[in-house]
Design a protein around this motif. Sequence first.
Motif, PDB file in Angstrom:
ATOM      1  N   SER A   1       1.261   4.403  -2.766  1.00  0.00           N
ATOM      2  CA  SER A   1       0.704   5.652  -2.237  1.00  0.00           C
ATOM      3  C   SER A   1       1.202   6.892  -2.980  1.00  0.00           C
ATOM      4  O   SER A   1       2.277   6.896  -3.587  1.00  0.00           O
ATOM      5  CB  SER A   1       1.049   5.789  -0.752  1.00  0.00           C
ATOM      6  OG  SER A   1       2.428   6.070  -0.584  1.00  0.00           O
ATOM      7  N   TRP A   2       0.423   7.954  -2.874  1.00  0.00           N
ATOM      8  CA  TRP A   2       0.794   9.248  -3.451  1.00  0.00           C
ATOM      9  C   TRP A   2       2.103   9.720  -2.833  1.00  0.00           C
ATOM     10  O   TRP A   2       2.992  10.202  -3.532  1.00  0.00           O
ATOM     11  CB  TRP A   2      -0.308  10.275  -3.171  1.00  0.00           C
ATOM     12  CG  TRP A   2       0.045  11.634  -3.684  1.00  0.00           C
ATOM     13  CD1 TRP A   2      -0.259  12.149  -4.898  1.00  0.00           C
ATOM     14  CD2 TRP A   2       0.801  12.652  -3.005  1.00  0.00           C
ATOM     15  NE1 TRP A   2       0.260  13.419  -5.031  1.00  0.00           N
ATOM     16  CE2 TRP A   2       0.916  13.748  -3.875  1.00  0.00           C
ATOM     17  CE3 TRP A   2       1.407  12.743  -1.758  1.00  0.00           C
ATOM     18  CZ2 TRP A   2       1.603  14.911  -3.538  1.00  0.00           C
ATOM     19  CZ3 TRP A   2       2.083  13.905  -1.426  1.00  0.00           C
ATOM     20  CH2 TRP A   2       2.177  14.968  -2.307  1.00  0.00           C
ATOM     21  N   TYR A   3       2.230   9.574  -1.535  1.00  0.00           N
ATOM     22  CA  TYR A   3       3.417  10.038  -0.809  1.00  0.00           C
ATOM     23  C   TYR A   3       4.675   9.408  -1.393  1.00  0.00           C
ATOM     24  O   TYR A   3       5.641  10.096  -1.691  1.00  0.00           O
ATOM     25  CB  TYR A   3       3.286   9.698   0.679  1.00  0.00           C
ATOM     26  CG  TYR A   3       4.447  10.150   1.508  1.00  0.00           C
ATOM     27  CD1 TYR A   3       4.474  11.430   2.044  1.00  0.00           C
ATOM     28  CD2 TYR A   3       5.524   9.317   1.769  1.00  0.00           C
ATOM     29  CE1 TYR A   3       5.544  11.869   2.800  1.00  0.00           C
ATOM     30  CE2 TYR A   3       6.596   9.731   2.524  1.00  0.00           C
ATOM     31  CZ  TYR A   3       6.602  11.008   3.041  1.00  0.00           C
ATOM     32  OH  TYR A   3       7.661  11.439   3.788  1.00  0.00           O
TER      33      TYR A   3
ATOM     34  N   ASP B   1       0.839  -1.204   0.000  1.00  0.00           N
ATOM     35  CA  ASP B   1       0.000   0.000   0.000  1.00  0.00           C
ATOM     36  C   ASP B   1       0.871   1.251   0.000  1.00  0.00           C
ATOM     37  O   ASP B   1       0.592   2.217  -0.708  1.00  0.00           O
ATOM     38  CB  ASP B   1      -0.939   0.023   1.213  1.00  0.00           C
ATOM     39  CG  ASP B   1      -2.056  -1.003   1.117  1.00  0.00           C
ATOM     40  OD1 ASP B   1      -2.283  -1.545   0.013  1.00  0.00           O
ATOM     41  OD2 ASP B   1      -2.693  -1.274   2.163  1.00  0.00           O
ATOM     42  N   PHE B   2       1.925   1.233   0.807  1.00  0.00           N
ATOM     43  CA  PHE B   2       2.826   2.382   0.856  1.00  0.00           C
ATOM     44  C   PHE B   2       3.466   2.612  -0.512  1.00  0.00           C
ATOM     45  O   PHE B   2       3.551   3.743  -0.985  1.00  0.00           O
ATOM     46  CB  PHE B   2       3.914   2.194   1.914  1.00  0.00           C
ATOM     47  CG  PHE B   2       4.956   3.270   1.857  1.00  0.00           C
ATOM     48  CD1 PHE B   2       4.707   4.523   2.390  1.00  0.00           C
ATOM     49  CD2 PHE B   2       6.172   3.051   1.220  1.00  0.00           C
ATOM     50  CE1 PHE B   2       5.657   5.538   2.308  1.00  0.00           C
ATOM     51  CE2 PHE B   2       7.123   4.051   1.128  1.00  0.00           C
ATOM     52  CZ  PHE B   2       6.860   5.298   1.677  1.00  0.00           C
TER      53      PHE B   2
END
Length: 176
Positions: A85-87, A81-82
């Motif tokens: 992610s956008w981040y 998921d990380f």
Amino acid sequence: MEEVFEEAFEIDDQEDLMNEMMNRYGQDLLRLVYSYVNNKEIAEDLTQDIFVKFYKSLHTFKGKSKLKTWLWRIAINHCKDFLKSWYNKNVIITEDTTYIQTKKDMVEEVVIQREVDDQLVSALMTLPIKYREVIYFYYYEELLMKEISVLTEVSVNTVKTRLRRAKELLEERLEE
């Protein structure tokens, strides 16, 4: 041994279970997370997040697998998921983690730097060859004055004079 360890804890004893899981598997989990993100600080943060998720969802554990397996599954999903992610896709953490810059800002800086470089090259190309060559050898090839003197077959003092004059001419042209 692990099965005995897991059976020894009741759901009422969640904090003890959590502490035991952190002590037993914390470093292994950190290595697993690091293998996904390849950054120590991010891996440490994600490992903490994973243990928080683990603790909050303990009540949903059905016992169909070992707790360690369940923890690893939470970790793998969290890492994936990380990575999506956008981040992760838009923020770059530099060596000094107090300064975070988005990729968009970096692209703008690259474009601006290219424009400045193009202006410098254009101005440099308008200089007479005797000035261009000393600039090139000194700044791009990083040669010493004595080495430039040998290559251009002029004295070291002449090289110094040409370099100073070339800088003055470049400054004048860049101000225009």
